[in-house]
Design an enzyme around this catalytic site. Structure first.
Site, PDB file in Angstrom:
ATOM      1  CB  SER A  94     -10.342  -1.950  -1.666  1.00  0.00           C
ATOM      2  OG  SER A  94     -10.924  -2.783  -0.593  1.00  0.00           O
ATOM      3  CD  GLU A  95     -13.059   0.374   0.979  1.00  0.00           C
ATOM      4  OE1 GLU A  95     -13.590   1.080  -0.003  1.00  0.00           O
ATOM      5  OE2 GLU A  95     -12.682  -0.813   0.841  1.00  0.00           O
ATOM      6  CB  SER A  96      -6.771   0.892   5.905  1.00  0.00           C
ATOM      7  OG  SER A  96      -5.726   0.068   4.912  1.00  0.00           O
ATOM      8  CG  HIS A 152     -14.626  -4.611   2.227  1.00  0.00           C
ATOM      9  ND1 HIS A 152     -14.481  -3.664   1.507  1.00  0.00           N
ATOM     10  CD2 HIS A 152     -13.716  -5.127   2.926  1.00  0.00           C
ATOM     11  CE1 HIS A 152     -13.195  -3.420   1.301  1.00  0.00           C
ATOM     12  NE2 HIS A 152     -12.542  -4.410   2.247  1.00  0.00           N
TER      13      HIS A 152
END
Length: 270
Positions: free
Chosen positions: A38-40, A69
């Site tokens: 979902s994210e980096s 997060h």
């Protein structure tokens, strides 16, 4: 990093690149698309003297000014790599949304919810899109609100946690939605609320555990109902066991906390 769970691999993962100094936008986006998380995030030297580090946050579909997060996961990775906060147990993260404080209390990290960019009830047309996508009737919506602190979030409140868990959304006709659903558990339950977060607008059908959504919803609930401390469950429908702790201090700041665990650590070739 695994974030927002006391059990490793049951929270929400984020890939943290500790040194993104030599990477351009296109390289960061390629990595984020390749990890398919979902994210980096990519850590950089700060440009503000008040900040301990700067972070850029990418989804598979684009860059975000702020996300929850990834903030906690990045702070954990920075500390683990030897980072020393200027203010003791307060880490100051610089991101596109501004400066965000992260509080360290033993092993627990919590971030201060940033100000919302947009609030107020959803417009009728937008709410109708959400109701249609969720496949529910209008009378199931107890309340609704813009809770946008960067990604474009909106939220609807349903009668119960089970109503949230039962959702089978069809987002094919509304691919730009950034929306969450929250419903209460019975009094005396381990958690106060169940949350689900859908983000097709940035290429994430359902986010396992969403800190930014919980942050702005916490501000909304504190403002409208006076609730100041509670726990949220998120991720059950995806086989996760997310746990988010919301607290409000005497200054009215809403803090969003959860577990953080390093699952993989090594060298990336980019």
């Amino acid at each position: 990093m695994d974030v927002f769970s006391s059990t490793p691999y049951l929270g929400n993962p984020v890939a943290v690149v500790l040194d993104g100094s030599d990477l351009d936008d296109a390289a960061m986006q390629r990595v984020a698309k390749w990890t398919n998380l979902s994210e980096s995030t990519f850590l950089l030297p700060p440009t503000s003297p008040e900040a301990d580090y700067r972070v850029r946050i990418f989804t598979p579909g684009g860059e975000l000014p702020f996300a929850g997060h990834p903030t906690l996961g990045s702070a954990h990775a920075w500390l683990q790599d030897g980072g020393q906060p200027q203010r003791g147990d307060i880490i100051v993260q610089e991101c596109a949304a501004g400066l965000v404080e992260v509080r360290r209390d033993g092993s627990l990290l919590s971030f201060a919810a940033p100000a919302t960019r947009r609030s107020g009830e959803l417009e009728d047309d937008y709410l109708s899109q959400v109701i249609e996508a969720f496949g529910i009737s209008r009378d199931k919506v107890l309340a609704h609100q813009w809770v946008d602190n960067g990604p474009g979030w909106s939220v609807v409140q349903l009668p119960t946690a089970q109503d949230v868990l039962d959702l089978e959304p069809d987002l094919s006709q509304t691919p730009s939605l950034m929306v969450g659903a929250i419903g209460a558990y019975q009094e005396g339950s381990e958690y106060a609320f169940e949350m689900r977060t859908f983000a097709p607008g940035v290429g994430v059908a359902e986010d396992p555990v969403c800190g930014s959504m919980n942050a702005s919803v916490g501000q909304w609930l504190n403002r409208t109902t006076g609730v100041s401390s509670y726990r949220v469950s998120q991720g059950q429908r995806l086989g996760r066991a997310g746990e988010i702790t919301i607290t409000s201090d005497t200054n009215g700041t809403v803090w969003v906390g959860g577990g953080t665990t390093t699952c993989f650590h090594g060298t990336a070739t980019i």
